[in-house]
Motif scaffolding. Structure first.
Motif, PDB file in Angstrom:
ATOM      1  N   TRP A  36       8.585   7.923  20.573  1.00 30.32           N
ATOM      2  CA  TRP A  36       9.972   7.517  20.354  1.00 30.32           C
ATOM      3  C   TRP A  36      10.117   6.829  19.003  1.00 30.32           C
ATOM      4  O   TRP A  36       9.210   6.136  18.557  1.00 30.32           O
ATOM      5  N   ALA A  37      11.278   7.011  18.394  1.00 31.83           N
ATOM      6  CA  ALA A  37      11.591   6.384  17.103  1.00 31.83           C
ATOM      7  C   ALA A  37      12.908   5.635  17.232  1.00 31.83           C
ATOM      8  O   ALA A  37      13.720   5.919  18.124  1.00 31.83           O
ATOM      9  N   GLY A  38      13.131   4.683  16.326  1.00 30.19           N
ATOM     10  CA  GLY A  38      14.372   3.901  16.343  1.00 30.19           C
ATOM     11  C   GLY A  38      15.618   4.767  16.305  1.00 30.19           C
ATOM     12  O   GLY A  38      16.640   4.434  16.911  1.00 30.19           O
ATOM     13  N   LYS A  39      15.543   5.904  15.616  1.00 28.52           N
ATOM     14  CA  LYS A  39      16.696   6.804  15.503  1.00 28.52           C
ATOM     15  C   LYS A  39      17.091   7.424  16.836  1.00 28.52           C
ATOM     16  O   LYS A  39      18.173   7.999  16.971  1.00 28.52           O
ATOM     17  N   GLU A  66      20.194  -2.796  22.820  1.00 31.41           N
ATOM     18  CA  GLU A  66      19.292  -3.025  23.953  1.00 31.41           C
ATOM     19  C   GLU A  66      18.250  -1.908  24.036  1.00 31.41           C
ATOM     20  O   GLU A  66      17.074  -2.161  24.263  1.00 31.41           O
ATOM     21  N   VAL A  67      18.690  -0.668  23.835  1.00 30.55           N
ATOM     22  CA  VAL A  67      17.769   0.462  23.884  1.00 30.55           C
ATOM     23  C   VAL A  67      16.716   0.339  22.783  1.00 30.55           C
ATOM     24  O   VAL A  67      15.543   0.664  23.005  1.00 30.55           O
ATOM     25  N   ARG A  68      17.085  -0.125  21.601  1.00 31.63           N
ATOM     26  CA  ARG A  68      16.088  -0.319  20.527  1.00 31.63           C
ATOM     27  C   ARG A  68      14.997  -1.298  20.978  1.00 31.63           C
ATOM     28  O   ARG A  68      13.837  -1.135  20.626  1.00 31.63           O
ATOM     29  N   ALA A  72      10.942  -0.484  21.269  1.00 33.58           N
ATOM     30  CA  ALA A  72       9.889  -1.361  20.737  1.00 33.58           C
ATOM     31  C   ALA A  72       8.906  -1.738  21.847  1.00 33.58           C
ATOM     32  O   ALA A  72       7.687  -1.756  21.640  1.00 33.58           O
ATOM     33  N   ALA A  73       9.438  -2.018  23.032  1.00 33.26           N
ATOM     34  CA  ALA A  73       8.575  -2.370  24.166  1.00 33.26           C
ATOM     35  C   ALA A  73       7.709  -1.182  24.562  1.00 33.26           C
ATOM     36  O   ALA A  73       6.532  -1.356  24.915  1.00 33.26           O
ATOM     37  N   TRP A  74       8.250   0.043  24.510  1.00 34.27           N
ATOM     38  CA  TRP A  74       7.472   1.223  24.861  1.00 34.27           C
ATOM     39  C   TRP A  74       6.288   1.397  23.918  1.00 34.27           C
ATOM     40  O   TRP A  74       5.191   1.749  24.356  1.00 34.27           O
ATOM     41  N   HIS A  75       6.480   1.119  22.634  1.00 36.32           N
ATOM     42  CA  HIS A  75       5.366   1.205  21.679  1.00 36.32           C
ATOM     43  C   HIS A  75       4.315   0.131  21.984  1.00 36.32           C
ATOM     44  O   HIS A  75       3.106   0.386  21.912  1.00 36.32           O
ATOM     45  N   LYS A  76       4.769  -1.054  22.336  1.00 32.11           N
ATOM     46  CA  LYS A  76       3.841  -2.146  22.667  1.00 32.11           C
ATOM     47  C   LYS A  76       3.045  -1.818  23.932  1.00 32.11           C
ATOM     48  O   LYS A  76       1.847  -2.084  24.011  1.00 32.11           O
ATOM     49  N   GLU A  77       3.716  -1.231  24.917  1.00 32.70           N
ATOM     50  CA  GLU A  77       3.034  -0.858  26.161  1.00 32.70           C
ATOM     51  C   GLU A  77       1.947   0.179  25.904  1.00 32.70           C
ATOM     52  O   GLU A  77       0.911   0.166  26.573  1.00 32.70           O
ATOM     53  N   TYR A  78       2.178   1.075  24.943  1.00 29.43           N
ATOM     54  CA  TYR A  78       1.145   2.047  24.587  1.00 29.43           C
ATOM     55  C   TYR A  78      -0.076   1.319  24.029  1.00 29.43           C
ATOM     56  O   TYR A  78      -1.212   1.602  24.415  1.00 29.43           O
ATOM     57  N   GLU A  79       0.173   0.372  23.134  1.00 26.92           N
ATOM     58  CA  GLU A  79      -0.930  -0.407  22.562  1.00 26.92           C
ATOM     59  C   GLU A  79      -1.655  -1.225  23.630  1.00 26.92           C
ATOM     60  O   GLU A  79      -2.862  -1.428  23.545  1.00 26.92           O
ATOM     61  N   GLU A  80      -0.916  -1.678  24.627  1.00 23.72           N
ATOM     62  CA  GLU A  80      -1.509  -2.457  25.718  1.00 23.72           C
ATOM     63  C   GLU A  80      -2.126  -1.568  26.798  1.00 23.72           C
ATOM     64  O   GLU A  80      -2.711  -2.067  27.759  1.00 23.72           O
ATOM     65  N   GLU A  81      -1.942  -0.251  26.668  1.00 20.33           N
ATOM     66  CA  GLU A  81      -2.519   0.744  27.572  1.00 20.33           C
ATOM     67  C   GLU A  81      -2.005   0.628  29.003  1.00 20.33           C
ATOM     68  O   GLU A  81      -2.727   0.877  29.966  1.00 20.33           O
TER      69      GLU A  81
END
Length: 195
Positions: A36-39, A66-68, A72-81
């Protein structure tokens, strides 16, 4: 209790996701799964205004801002596995057609739960089926997971069709398992095992 030894090794070692960039995955029929991207915020916001998506999801989107934060949280969750989310897009135009995800990832046990939704204008084109098929292949062959589960309300017949078309065998019914806006729903449990 990290110091306590285990007799069984982790199915997938920690760092398997966090240690590498989230991949872009090809799917059949000019469908692409990409991070996912900000756009993409307007598309996700639009999706969550749809009554069908609202029926099966507990979250609501009140604004693109809110969706942005979700993205951002989805990217963090990937990093947190813990979770891994992809946009299912048209490979030629990059139009968002849906979402597919691995939720509740447990690398040690080699398990995760498959989740997805499709934009209203993309329904009836096999987007969910193709996205689930591509992500399932990567989860088993690329990441090394052993078992993927897929759960849906017993009232969600479209989701049941996707599960069966993609080889997720029906394993049973979880009674009164998930609270929806209209009350508690029984859930069908489907699963695939890495062959």
């Amino acid at each position: 209790m990290r110091g306590m030894p285990f007799k069984i090794s982790d199915v997938v070692e920690p760092g398997a996701l966090a240690g590498r960039q989230q991949p872009t995955l090809p799917a059949s029929g000019d469908l692409l799964l990409r991070p996912w991207a900000g756009k993409d915020a307007p598309a996700v916001y639009e999706a969550f205004q749809d009554p069908v998506i609202q029926r099966w999801h507990a979250r609501v989107a009140d604004s693109e801002d809110e969706v942005r934060q979700w993205l951002a949280a989805w990217h963090k969750e990937y990093e947190e596995e813990t979770n891994a989310q992809w946009a299912a897009v048209d490979a030629g135009t990059d139009e968002v057609l849906g979402r597919v995800a691995l939720r509740m990832i447990n690398l040690a046990d080699g398990q995760a739960e498959m989740a997805y939704w499709t934009m209203p204008r993309a329904r009836g084109r096999g987007v969910a089926t193709r996205a689930v098929t591509a992500l399932t292949s990567w989860a088993f062959d690329g990441l090394g997971l052993h078992r993927l589960e897929l759960r849906h309300s017993t009232h969600n017949e479209a989701s049941c069709r996707v599960a069966l078309r993609t080889g997720y065998a029906a394993e049973g019914t979880q009674r009164s398992a998930v609270l929806h806006e209209d009350g508690w729903h029984d859930m069908h449990l489907h699963a695939r095992i890495r062959a």
